[in-house]
Design a protein around this motif. Structure first.
Motif, PDB file in Angstrom:
ATOM      1  N   VAL A  60      10.496  -0.506   2.120  1.00 23.34           N
ATOM      2  CA  VAL A  60       9.967  -0.219   0.782  1.00 23.34           C
ATOM      3  C   VAL A  60      11.060  -0.559  -0.220  1.00 23.34           C
ATOM      4  N   ASN A  61      10.820  -1.572  -1.005  1.00 25.45           N
ATOM      5  CA  ASN A  61      11.815  -2.008  -1.987  1.00 25.45           C
ATOM      6  C   ASN A  61      11.178  -2.073  -3.362  1.00 25.45           C
ATOM      7  N   CYS A 104       0.836  -1.192   0.000  1.00 30.64           N
ATOM      8  CA  CYS A 104       0.000   0.000   0.000  1.00 30.64           C
ATOM      9  C   CYS A 104       0.880   1.255   0.000  1.00 30.64           C
ATOM     10  N   GLY A 105       0.868   2.010  -1.112  1.00 26.78           N
ATOM     11  CA  GLY A 105       1.770   3.140  -1.297  1.00 26.78           C
ATOM     12  C   GLY A 105       1.454   4.355  -0.445  1.00 26.78           C
ATOM     13  N   ASP A 106       0.188   4.542  -0.106  1.00 26.43           N
ATOM     14  CA  ASP A 106      -0.164   5.665   0.764  1.00 26.43           C
ATOM     15  C   ASP A 106      -1.379   5.290   1.600  1.00 26.43           C
ATOM     16  N   THR A 107      -1.588   6.060   2.676  1.00 24.21           N
ATOM     17  CA  THR A 107      -2.605   5.654   3.656  1.00 24.21           C
ATOM     18  C   THR A 107      -4.020   5.829   3.127  1.00 24.21           C
ATOM     19  N   ILE A 146       5.219  -2.233   4.615  1.00 25.99           N
ATOM     20  CA  ILE A 146       6.006  -3.151   3.769  1.00 25.99           C
ATOM     21  C   ILE A 146       5.449  -3.077   2.354  1.00 25.99           C
ATOM     22  N   ASP A 147       6.256  -2.574   1.435  1.00 27.59           N
ATOM     23  CA  ASP A 147       5.699  -2.285   0.114  1.00 27.59           C
ATOM     24  C   ASP A 147       6.781  -2.287  -0.966  1.00 27.59           C
ATOM     25  N   HIS A 148       6.330  -2.278  -2.224  1.00 22.61           N
ATOM     26  CA  HIS A 148       7.258  -2.223  -3.358  1.00 22.61           C
ATOM     27  C   HIS A 148       6.836  -1.169  -4.387  1.00 22.61           C
TER      28      HIS A 148
END
Ligand SMILES: [Mn+2]
Length: 321
Positions: free
Chosen positions: A120-121, A84-87, A105-107
């Motif tokens: 974030v990778n 999830c890139g933003d809330t 935890i995101d990509h």
């Protein structure tokens, strides 16, 4: 360092919530259910809280029937947000972020690092790859069910291993999941050879709307609310329809416009080579990846089409695309 801090925090926590984005996809569902099942397996008091229903085709994944809707605020030792890139993409589930310890935890390259710990990778093909690493490091046995969740996350976010995010490591992980008992052809049958009748009708309607712009480099398809109703289709039936516009020889950027409520249009964007559709989506408050992004705009389908086409034209003109 971040990785170790996340492992330590998870080990120290008992009551844990797993959250992911609205309109869930294979990666959000697969990575969340994998982590949920793994944490449950090692005795944690874990909830998987999600705004929307799990798409029907992912109903075979273990614990898919155990999702909870967001409700009253609750305290957790840790809240883990996946893919999830933003809330804002959390919808109502975002209430659990305030006054809780948040692990993000995101990509997505557009991720704005809203967590207390952020892993974030953007080089990971799927959130499922990051969850794979976590489960390994936590020493939780990856059984067939957990492996099926992770396989689903990775196979869907890589477009069946066709996108540029697919790496040798992706295949090493998949090899391990197959060793754990994942049946590849059965997974294909469940995830891909399983379109609803409604979706097929919708595909026909979407193709009828196909138009080309910018010397045929850009393609655009659209669906109105009325057509969605006529096809008796659900939101989930529109998933993947953008591929019809993308998978055309001359096309570099594909646009899919879908009216989600009167005066509100959801925009899906895909590209193949250098055009950064995430940059286009960000202009309108959305986000995503280099080759797959989305945003939501007010207006009619025609009004939104014009705005997006202008922004895509600029992106195509940037550099030598
Ligand atoms: Mn993802």
């Amino acid at each position: 360092m971040i990785f170790k801090s996340i492992i330590d925090k998870i080990k120290d926590s008992n009551k844990i919530a797993v959250l992911s984005h609205v309109m869930p996809d294979g990666d959000s569902i697969g990575s969340s259910l994998a982590l949920y099942n793994a944490l449950k397996k090692c005795g944690k008091d874990v909830r998987f809280i999600l705004d929307d229903d799990i798409p029907r085709k992912y109903g075979f994944l273990k614990s898919s029937g155990e999702i909870q809707r967001p409700g009253q605020f609750e305290s957790f030792d840790a809240v883990i947000v996946l893919d999830c890139g933003d809330t804002e993409r959390l919808g109502n589930s975002s209430i659990y972020l305030n006054n809780n310890y948040v692990i993000n935890i995101d990509h997505h390259m557009s991720n704005n690092k809203y967590g207390d710990l952020n892993m974030v990778n953007k080089d990971s093909a799927a959130a499922g790859e990051l969850v794979y690493d976590l489960i390994k490091e936590l020493d939780i046995v990856m059984d067939r069910e957990i492996s099926e969740c992770l396989y689903t996350a990775i196979v869907t976010d890589t477009g069946q291993f066709q996108y540029s995010n697919t790496t040798s490591r992706t295949h090493l992980i998949i090899g391990d999941l197959i060793n754990n008992g994942v049946n590849v052809s059965l997974m294909s049958e469940r995830i891909y050879q399983n379109n609803s009748k409604e979706k097929t009708v919708l595909m026909n309607m979407a193709l009828s709307s196909l138009e080309f712009f910018h010397n045929d480099v850009t393609s655009c398809i659209s669906l109105t609310l009325e057509q969605m109703k006529e096809a008796n289709a659900s939101d989930e039936d529109s998933d993947g329809i953008i591929n019809l516009a993308r998978d055309i020889e001359c096309v570099e950027v594909a646009i899919f416009l879908r009216e989600v409520e009167p005066g509100v249009v959801k925009v899906g964007l895909r590209s193949k080579k250098k055009a950064d559709v995430s940059a286009v989506a960000v202009l309108f408050g959305g986000g995503g990846h280099l080759h797959a992004a989305g945003c939501t705009l007010p207006g009619t389908v025609d009004e939104v089409k014009k705005k997006i086409l202008d922004a895509v034209a600029e992106e195509l003109n940037r550099g030598e695309l």
